[in-house]
Write a protein that holds these residues in place. Structure first.
Motif, PDB file in Angstrom:
ATOM      1  N   ARG A 413       0.849  -1.279  -0.157  1.00  0.00           N
ATOM      2  CA  ARG A 413       0.083  -0.019   0.057  1.00  0.00           C
ATOM      3  C   ARG A 413       1.027   1.286   0.114  1.00  0.00           C
ATOM      4  O   ARG A 413       0.328   2.316  -0.213  1.00  0.00           O
ATOM      5  CB  ARG A 413      -1.112  -0.112   1.193  1.00  0.00           C
ATOM      6  CG  ARG A 413      -1.972  -1.071   1.318  1.00  0.00           C
ATOM      7  CD  ARG A 413      -2.900  -1.386   2.378  1.00  0.00           C
ATOM      8  NE  ARG A 413      -3.623   0.099   2.590  1.00  0.00           N
ATOM      9  CZ  ARG A 413      -4.852   0.199   1.981  1.00  0.00           C
ATOM     10  NH1 ARG A 413      -5.109  -0.930   1.070  1.00  0.00           N
ATOM     11  NH2 ARG A 413      -5.440   1.250   2.006  1.00  0.00           N
ATOM     12  N   GLY A 414       2.250   1.254   0.324  1.00  0.00           N
ATOM     13  CA  GLY A 414       3.101   2.354   0.091  1.00  0.00           C
ATOM     14  C   GLY A 414       3.466   2.704   1.922  1.00  0.00           C
ATOM     15  O   GLY A 414       2.517   2.832   2.590  1.00  0.00           O
ATOM     16  N   SER A 427       8.076  -2.880  -3.592  1.00  0.00           N
ATOM     17  CA  SER A 427       6.641  -3.092  -3.789  1.00  0.00           C
ATOM     18  C   SER A 427       6.413  -4.342  -4.073  1.00  0.00           C
ATOM     19  O   SER A 427       6.901  -5.046  -4.897  1.00  0.00           O
ATOM     20  CB  SER A 427       6.232  -1.834  -4.963  1.00  0.00           C
ATOM     21  OG  SER A 427       6.783  -2.296  -6.397  1.00  0.00           O
ATOM     22  N   GLU A 431       1.794  -1.305 -10.037  1.00  0.00           N
ATOM     23  CA  GLU A 431       1.322   0.062  -9.962  1.00  0.00           C
ATOM     24  C   GLU A 431       1.671   0.843  -8.523  1.00  0.00           C
ATOM     25  O   GLU A 431       1.652   2.066  -9.203  1.00  0.00           O
ATOM     26  CB  GLU A 431      -0.252  -0.287  -9.647  1.00  0.00           C
ATOM     27  CG  GLU A 431      -1.104  -1.091 -10.570  1.00  0.00           C
ATOM     28  CD  GLU A 431      -0.951  -2.379 -10.920  1.00  0.00           C
ATOM     29  OE1 GLU A 431      -1.458  -2.994 -11.863  1.00  0.00           O
ATOM     30  OE2 GLU A 431       0.005  -3.051 -10.048  1.00  0.00           O
ATOM     31  N   LEU A 432       2.152   0.160  -7.588  1.00  0.00           N
ATOM     32  CA  LEU A 432       2.472   1.152  -6.550  1.00  0.00           C
ATOM     33  C   LEU A 432       3.858   1.725  -7.021  1.00  0.00           C
ATOM     34  O   LEU A 432       4.233   2.945  -6.636  1.00  0.00           O
ATOM     35  CB  LEU A 432       2.682   0.395  -5.310  1.00  0.00           C
ATOM     36  CG  LEU A 432       3.280   0.962  -4.051  1.00  0.00           C
ATOM     37  CD1 LEU A 432       2.444   2.336  -3.804  1.00  0.00           C
ATOM     38  CD2 LEU A 432       3.411  -0.012  -2.953  1.00  0.00           C
ATOM     39  N   ASN A 434       5.038   2.397 -10.133  1.00  0.00           N
ATOM     40  CA  ASN A 434       4.913   3.464 -10.794  1.00  0.00           C
ATOM     41  C   ASN A 434       4.393   4.552 -10.201  1.00  0.00           C
ATOM     42  O   ASN A 434       4.615   5.663 -10.660  1.00  0.00           O
ATOM     43  CB  ASN A 434       4.087   2.958 -11.974  1.00  0.00           C
ATOM     44  CG  ASN A 434       4.580   1.818 -12.958  1.00  0.00           C
ATOM     45  OD1 ASN A 434       5.926   1.774 -12.715  1.00  0.00           O
ATOM     46  ND2 ASN A 434       3.900   1.029 -13.608  1.00  0.00           N
ATOM     47  N   LYS A 435       3.395   4.536  -9.317  1.00  0.00           N
ATOM     48  CA  LYS A 435       2.844   5.603  -8.502  1.00  0.00           C
ATOM     49  C   LYS A 435       3.728   6.487  -7.605  1.00  0.00           C
ATOM     50  O   LYS A 435       3.765   7.706  -7.613  1.00  0.00           O
ATOM     51  CB  LYS A 435       1.533   5.226  -7.934  1.00  0.00           C
ATOM     52  CG  LYS A 435       0.811   6.172  -7.325  1.00  0.00           C
ATOM     53  CD  LYS A 435      -0.274   5.645  -6.505  1.00  0.00           C
ATOM     54  CE  LYS A 435      -1.402   6.684  -5.871  1.00  0.00           C
ATOM     55  NZ  LYS A 435      -2.256   6.273  -4.978  1.00  0.00           N
ATOM     56  N   LYS A 436       4.545   5.489  -6.940  1.00  0.00           N
ATOM     57  CA  LYS A 436       5.380   6.357  -5.947  1.00  0.00           C
ATOM     58  C   LYS A 436       6.894   6.149  -5.927  1.00  0.00           C
ATOM     59  O   LYS A 436       7.412   5.424  -5.500  1.00  0.00           O
ATOM     60  CB  LYS A 436       4.764   5.674  -4.475  1.00  0.00           C
ATOM     61  CG  LYS A 436       3.682   6.040  -4.020  1.00  0.00           C
ATOM     62  CD  LYS A 436       3.549   7.550  -3.459  1.00  0.00           C
ATOM     63  CE  LYS A 436       2.254   8.065  -3.093  1.00  0.00           C
ATOM     64  NZ  LYS A 436       2.141   9.466  -2.942  1.00  0.00           N
ATOM     65  N   THR A 437       7.346   6.741  -7.060  1.00  0.00           N
ATOM     66  CA  THR A 437       8.509   6.737  -7.443  1.00  0.00           C
ATOM     67  C   THR A 437       9.582   7.072  -6.556  1.00  0.00           C
ATOM     68  O   THR A 437      10.995   6.929  -6.223  1.00  0.00           O
ATOM     69  CB  THR A 437       8.811   7.276  -8.816  1.00  0.00           C
ATOM     70  OG1 THR A 437       8.682   8.546  -8.810  1.00  0.00           O
ATOM     71  CG2 THR A 437       8.213   6.394  -9.794  1.00  0.00           C
ATOM     72  N   ASP A 443      10.663  -3.234  -7.513  1.00  0.00           N
ATOM     73  CA  ASP A 443       9.312  -3.505  -8.012  1.00  0.00           C
ATOM     74  C   ASP A 443       9.292  -5.002  -8.021  1.00  0.00           C
ATOM     75  O   ASP A 443       9.540  -5.640  -9.051  1.00  0.00           O
ATOM     76  CB  ASP A 443       8.757  -2.970  -9.137  1.00  0.00           C
ATOM     77  CG  ASP A 443       7.618  -3.639  -9.543  1.00  0.00           C
ATOM     78  OD1 ASP A 443       6.987  -3.881  -8.724  1.00  0.00           O
ATOM     79  OD2 ASP A 443       7.307  -3.212 -10.591  1.00  0.00           O
TER      80      ASP A 443
END
Length: 493
Positions: A413-414, A427, A431-432, A434-437, A443
């Motif tokens: 979830r980050g 991660s 998706e996470l 890519n979203k929270k670089t 990954d």
């Protein structure tokens, strides 16, 4: 990309890899979904009777509260834990299957060999307050030192403890601070005392011994006229000692790596955590030390770890660690199995067994060689279990205090948190990543999104870890997420 995943041949549920709509036909199991299934959540792949165990990872994760039809969503509304109170354990040692092809004598990193034989992956100066009320004094010293020595990395290890604590609570603070001071990433340490706190400096020195007087210096600010002048003078000496160390090629056996998960989701136990397990096994096979903690997140899966204990004594140490933590819950009138968290449930984790079986995947399949108390330094190479809670900040602090120079932190979830040692954020899903670089360093979701094998991604990940051990900055370092939190369980005056 796959739309679902069945982990073990004996499982009665599968996990949705992406959001699945009601009515979708799952040809592999010959069923039609009875309802929408969110990504990371489970659905029944056979009819499950009321009271019957629900199987995931090849193990029960609880029992059905009602009859569950195939194709139905399986979660907290129709699944309940099987766990209850403290139970009896028997040692049933399992043979550890040797995995071929794990030895690699070429695995090396550029680190700092300390005088005690351990290796740091950073060459920093740490300023450690003995009590929280002088945190800003330590921050000020660090800021002044950074101006004077711009090429040296300084870190203030601030916290809120050290005074108005009694008995075991004060003992715990001292053990953790002493363990942090011993961490090999710190080339030099300045311990700063106020002078009137419970954690009085003369007594605290006993927890640090034996120590090299060139590496660890002490300052009591109530005893000097100008604490900044005195502090910078001591830092001058620490920098001079620190400069004696240069990066050199070291074998991977010199690494001590901690594994931790936080902000877990339904993919944690099927991508990132197993990847950590594959990584841990290869590190151990090459002589390194790995560490697994978060005791409450072993509940329900502890027997699997106990049966991998190297001997009866280690088994009994694991039993004591588990049962003592359960007693800690009971003493405070809490449900032993008040877990998973709301975020975990939203991500698809239903019971503590579900969470724990996924959590311990980080320990791979290696033999458990030792059990460590809070602040205790690892002495035996291989997979160690470390006592302590699952709280992200506390457990990472505990890992650093027991000698980990590097922490791998998996999240679905980050979470941007980072410990005082490099903290690699892995991660569970692409998706996470890519979203929270700015948060994620690696990954593990590529196991699904790119259909990669664990072995291939493990070797890539170990290559990345060796880069970090050789100086590559992780996101927690880049953005200044370097914190500690000390476990507290006692009276404050």
């Amino acid at each position: 990309m796959k739309s679902f995943l069945k982990i073990n041949p004996n499982d009665s549920v599968a996990i949705a890899v992406k959001d699945l709509e009601k009515g979708k036909v799952i040809e592999e199991f010959g069923l039609e979904l009875k309802e929408d299934i969110k990504r990371g959540h489970k659905f029944a792949i056979k009819n499950i009777n009321k009271g019957e165990d629900i199987i995931k990872y090849g193990m029960p994760i609880g029992h059905a509260l009602d009859n569950i039809e195939e194709g139905s969503w399986v979660h907290v509304h129709n699944l309940k834990t099987n766990l209850s109170d403290i139970i009896e354990y028997e040692y049933d040692k399992k043979e550890i299957n040797q995995i071929e092809g794990l030895r690699d004598d070429e695995l090396k990193f550029m680190g700092y060999l300390r005088e005690d034989g351990r290796a740091g992956i950073r060459n920093e100066i740490w300023v450690v307050p003995g009590v929280g009320c002088i945190n800003q004094t330590c921050n000020n010293l660090v800021n002044m030192a950074r101006q004077k020595y711009p090429d040296v990395s300084f870190q203030s290890i601030t916290h809120t403890h050290g005074c108005s604590q009694l008995g075991d609570d004060l003992e715990m603070t001292r053990e953790i601070l002493a363990g942090l001071i011993k961490n090999p990433n710190a080339a030099g340490v300045l311990v700063v005392s106020l002078g009137c706190e419970n954690n009085v400096i003369d007594e605290f020195k006993e927890y640090i011994e034996p120590f090299n007087e060139k590496r660890v210096k002490f300052l009591t600010v109530q005893e000097v006229e100008d604490e900044y002048e005195e502090g910078l003078s001591l830092i001058d000496q620490l920098v001079e000692y620190r400069n004696l160390f240069k990066r050199e090629a070291l074998p991977i056996s010199k690494l001590t790596v901690g594994f931790k998960c936080g902000g877990s989701d339904g993919f944690s136990g099927i991508t990132a955590n197993p990847l950590c397990g594959y990584t841990s096994d290869k590190l151990v096979e090459n002589g390194a030390t790995t560490m697994l903690t978060e005791v409450p997140e072993m509940f329900g899966a502890e027997k699997l770890l106990m049966n991998r204990a190297k001997d009866k004594e280690t088994f009994e140490d694991i039993v004591s660690m588990i049962n003592n933590f359960k007693e800690y819950f009971k003493i405070h009138g809490q449900n032993i199995y008040e877990n998973p968290s709301p975020g975990n449930k939203d991500g698809g984790i239903s019971t503590l067994e579900d969470k724990s079986l996924g959590c311990i995947q980080k320990g791979g399949s290696s033999e458990v060689v030792d059990v460590l108390a809070l602040g205790e330094q690892s002495q035996i190479k291989g997979l160690n279990l470390l006592n302590g809670p699952g709280n992200d900040q506390v457990s990472c602090t505990n890992l650093a205090a027991s000698g980990c120079s590097l922490i791998v932190f998996t999240t679905g979830r980050g979470n941007p948190f980072g410990s005082i040692v490099p903290t690699v954020k892995m991660s569970t899903n692409t998706e996470l990543a890519n979203k929270k670089t700015n948060w994620i360093d690696f990954d593990a979701g590529r196991i699904i999104s790119e259909d990669l094998s664990f072995e291939k991604l493990r070797d890539e990940f170990i290559g990345y870890l060796l880069e970090v051990a050789s100086g590559k900055e992780t996101n927690n370092g880049k953005f200044g997420f370097r914190e500690i939190s000390i476990f507290k369980d006692g009276v404050t005056l």
